[in-house]
Structure formats: structure tokens, C-alpha cells
Design a protein around this motif. Structure first.
Motif, short mmCIF file in Angstrom:
data_model
loop_
_atom_site.label_atom_id
_atom_site.label_comp_id
_atom_site.label_asym_id
_atom_site.label_seq_id
_atom_site.Cartn_x
_atom_site.Cartn_y
_atom_site.Cartn_z
N GLU D 44 0.92 -1.12 0.07
CA GLU D 44 0.00 -0.06 -0.05
C GLU D 44 0.77 1.06 0.05
O GLU D 44 2.08 1.15 0.32
N PRO D 45 0.36 2.42 -0.28
CA PRO D 45 1.06 3.52 -0.32
C PRO D 45 1.82 3.86 1.10
O PRO D 45 1.30 4.05 2.01
N GLY D 46 3.16 3.82 1.06
CA GLY D 46 4.00 3.99 2.40
C GLY D 46 4.12 2.97 3.19
O GLY D 46 4.54 3.03 4.52
N ARG D 47 3.43 1.79 2.86
CA ARG D 47 3.24 0.62 3.90
C ARG D 47 3.33 -0.74 3.19
O ARG D 47 2.60 -0.93 2.19
N ILE D 48 4.34 -1.59 3.62
CA ILE D 48 4.48 -2.87 2.86
C ILE D 48 4.45 -3.90 4.06
O ILE D 48 5.03 -3.79 5.00
#
Lengths: 153, 153, 153, 153
Positions: D44-48
Motif C-alpha cells: 500500500e502507499p507508504g506501507r508494505i
């Protein structure tokens, strides 16, 4: 490290007298926290807030911003006291190490560091620190504390 | 990071004028290095030596030893200037992060930090710092610097 | 942490039987060190050398070089065993934390990690690790170990 | 590092095709992520989010728990891909360094690492990683990435 407590357990062991003593200690004139201008703003269970207001003597000569050492010292102080209110009175808490990322420069105003106790075992604790100025995160740190008996016991 | 130079290459790019300027800058009254008492003792190719002499205002109130923040600030200063004499004049060197282990407490005397440039690439450098007092290593650090164009270019 | 020994003291407490057992343990088929290909090459007082030979399964798909996780795992293994031959038999040594800088990429050949015990106290030890491939330093690490009684005592 | 974006800006630059490619890449048989069993669960955006399921070959011989190197490798992989979906296609993202605290041991089940991009500048990014197993946080990490042009440009 199976001997760890969860976050819920942090509140149970919180000692407000120790928290108050840490706030008083930072105010002692002639020693380092007062010399640098560090104030212990709040001491809650598992969470400590320290700050300082930028003064000319915090500035680095060449670039004109707050010296990284000021932020590092604020982080160190926050780390060093975050665990004290949570352990048995009389125990010593030593800062074993920390790691600090600088995210942005600071020119003026208040620099505020919030330390969160992420894990507290019988002997080893881990604390994260976020440092903020003017609404932006300017540094992030993670450090390790060691809880021990005082020397001589 | 294939764009790295070896240690032999460090000497070739050493700029003694920059090294001298860094020593002068630390002496500017009213700014942080002089405020804390940091002196840049020597600036050699890939190796910088900074020190401070313990004063009452470096002491932590409760335990009576030098505050960890003093040592952290000395490490930060050593890191921050270690690479400057090795890069093209006009470049900026930002401290990205560092990690510091405290190995022992300090009561008095001179605290000396020696920074060694372990790797210098076009953009990223790694520096190790050893901090010594009274013949004992009291802290060990490892940090990362970022070499960049000054703002506005 | 006043309860620290100096480097001279490291040799006195070195237990070659423990060192030999660590070398054997890494060879146990079906467990992680053998799975990754880690070999404990040498175990000297205060200094441990581990290595692995690059195989296709160490490579990262996109870039075609050795995955950083292989180097991190080699560093972790070196840290985790560096202190065992130096402490009282029966004690457990837990890796508290480490910090690792990657200095260069690796394509093939042998990757060798040398861990040096920088400080050994009763409870806390600090170890530095240098990782080398084809004559170049490819990673530098610094970590903290905690010496404890085994669970149940 | 004034050239930083805030968290709100992270979503704007998120490239789902890159995120999908990273998930595919981890599945390539014969290379390190698949060899170790790493799966990219979500990007996800900014989150893995990456995970692996404990297998016998992840175990350390002596103590019978998951080897610290497995967790370090999972952290490294999470760090290494967290920023790719957020930068201009074609850029390379190198892991400069990371620091990792081990909070508890793991015996079985799924180990899941969540990486959060705390700061993304033009060149330097900072990512924090939390590693969880069976409802407990077992490791905390903080690392630095460097965004660069690919070699040869």
C-alpha cells in the motif's frame, strides 16, 4: 527474552513519585539538563515527553541551524528516564545504545521528544523516540536500556 | 553503491584548508561546539579527533557522571565534520543517522572522540567513532553521512 | 556499566571446547546456518570468523546481486556466537540488537564476516563485525549481546 | 534534508504496477526471497507487509527457535521494497543501513513484518519495521534508503 511484559502491564507498575522526581532533577541548576535547557514536560506510564526551546548556543556555526548534538542529547535524556518510573525503586537503568535518524533541520522554537516504551523485560527495555519541531518530525530514534541493581549490591 | 573510493583514495582528496576552517569554526563563541566545550584537535585525511574536558555542567544530576547526551553530542560533531575535508569545496555533508553504544561511565578529565572514514562514495559515507576517557573506550559509534549540493542548486 | 573487562581479559576466559561446539553446530543439516551455507571458519578469543560461498539462491531477483538479507543473516550469526566461548559454560547469550551499514554489492565468491568483541561485561557485550568480499569491505555492523542465565533458573 | 514530502504526499506518488511487480518478483523460484519463503502480502502507499511461515530450516540448532538471521533477512527485504512504489519508475533504491532490536523469540507460525515509510525525500528515505508473531511484537527496526539513478546514467 521471554520475560517481557506487555503494554497493559506498563501502567500497573507506574510510580508517579519517581516520575515527579525525574522532572525535578532536570531542573537542578548547574547540571547538564538545565545547562542545555531540557525540560521534562510529562511522565506518563510508558511515555515520556521532554523538550527544549532553541537558544543561540544550540546553533551550529557554519550552517546556522540547531546542532545535531542538541537533538542527540535530547533523545538521550528522553531515553534515559523513560523506564525509571516503571521499575522497582532503587534499580538503576543504564542506556546501552541508541540509533538516531535526522529527518530535517531546526531553526527555532520548541523541540519536543516523545519516548515510548515498546518493550520492558526484567533486564532489557526498548524505547522509541520521535522528535518534533514546528509540526514536523525532525528525528526518529530507537534505543535499548538495561535495568540493573545499583553498584555494590 | 559501486561508486566508492578506497581508503588510499581518501588522502588524495584531503583539503587542509577545509580542515583548518573546521577547527576555527568550533571556536566561535556563543555557538554549540564552544558552548559544550568541543575542540577539534586534529583533522587528518579520513580521520578527525575531537575532545572536551569535563566540566560541572556536563554532569547528570542523579548519578553524578557525565550525561550521555554530552558524549552523543561529541560523537555527532565528530561525525558531522569527518568528511568535509575530503569532498569538493562547496558540497554540503548532512548527518543522516548514527548508532552509539555506551561502554562505560565518565567522571572527569578529557573525553576524546576519533572518527574514521570507513567508506566515501559520491553521495554516501560511513564513519566509525571511538570515544576514550582515561585510557578506556567509553563509547563506540557508527554513522552515515550524505554528500549533497547546497540548497538552491 | 563499570563491570567491564578489558581486551586482555578476553583470552583468559576463552573456552576452546565451546568454540569447537559452535563450529559443529553450524554444520547440522536441516537447520538455518547449514541451509544458508554459513560456515564458522575460526573461533579465537574475542574474534570469530564466519563465511558463506555465494549460490544462486542467495541472489535477489531484480538486481542480480546477493540479497542484503543474506549479509544480514551472516552478520547476525557472527554476532550470536562471538561471545559464547568467553562466558561461563551454561550461560545463554542473546542478541539484543545490531546495526548494519551496507557498503557495496556482492556478485559471487566468498563472503567473510569477522566479529570482534569490543567489550564484555558481566551482562552486556558489544561486538563489531566487518564483512568482506573479493578484497573489499561490503558491510560494517555493531551489535549488543546480553549474557543471562538459561530459562528456569 | 529540506526536500522532504509529508505522509499525505506518499499516496500521490504510489505506483500500483511497481507494487505488483515487487510481489511477483518475490515469487521467482531459485532466488533468495522464495528460497527463504518470503511473501510480499500487501503493498500500500507508504506501507508494505511481508511474511514467512516458519519451516525447520529457519531454526537455529542449539536453542530450537527461529534464527535471528531469518528475522533480519525479512526486515531487510521489507525495507528494500517499501520505497520502490513511491519513486519515479527507473530509479534505484539502495538500503544504506538498518538497526534491529530483537524483542522475543519465535517458535512457529507466521512471522509478519510491516514497513512504514516515515520520511521520503528526493534522495533519502527512512522506514520503520515492526515484526509480529502470534500476536506479539518480536522485533523493531529502523532503516535508511537511498534513491538514485541506475548505474550508467
Amino acid at each position: 527474552m521471554a520475560d517481557v511484559d506487555d503494554r497493559a502491564g506498563l501502567a500497573a507498575g507506574f510510580n508517579p513519585k519517581v516520575a515527579e522526581a525525574l522532572q525535578q532533577a532536570a531542573r537542578v541548576e548547574g547540571h547538564f539538563p538545565a545547562f542545555l535547557g531540557i525540560v521534562v514536560e510529562r511522565a506518563e506510564p510508558g511515555r515520556i515527553t521532554c523538550s527544549l526551546t532553541v537558544r543561540p548556543e544550540h546553533i551550529t556555526p557554519v550552517v546556522g541551524v540547531v546542532h545535531g548534538g542538541v537533538i542527540a542529547a535530547l533523545v538521550d535524556h528522553t531515553l534515559s528516564i523513560a523506564v525509571y518510573p516503571l521499575v522497582e525503586p532503587g534499580k538503576w537503568v543504564a542506556t546501552v545504545e541508541f540509533k538516531l535518524n535526522y529527518l530535517g533541520s531546526v531553526k527555532e522554537g520548541v523541540i519536543r521528544a516523545v519516548g515510548s516504551v515498546e518493550r520492558l523485560g526484567k533486564r532489557v527495555a526498548v524505547v522509541r523516540v520521535e522528535v518534533e519541531n514546528a509540526g514536523a518530525t525532525v528525528a526518529l530514534a530507537q534505543g535499548t536500556l538495561y535495568v540493573r541493581d545499583p553498584p555494590g549490591r
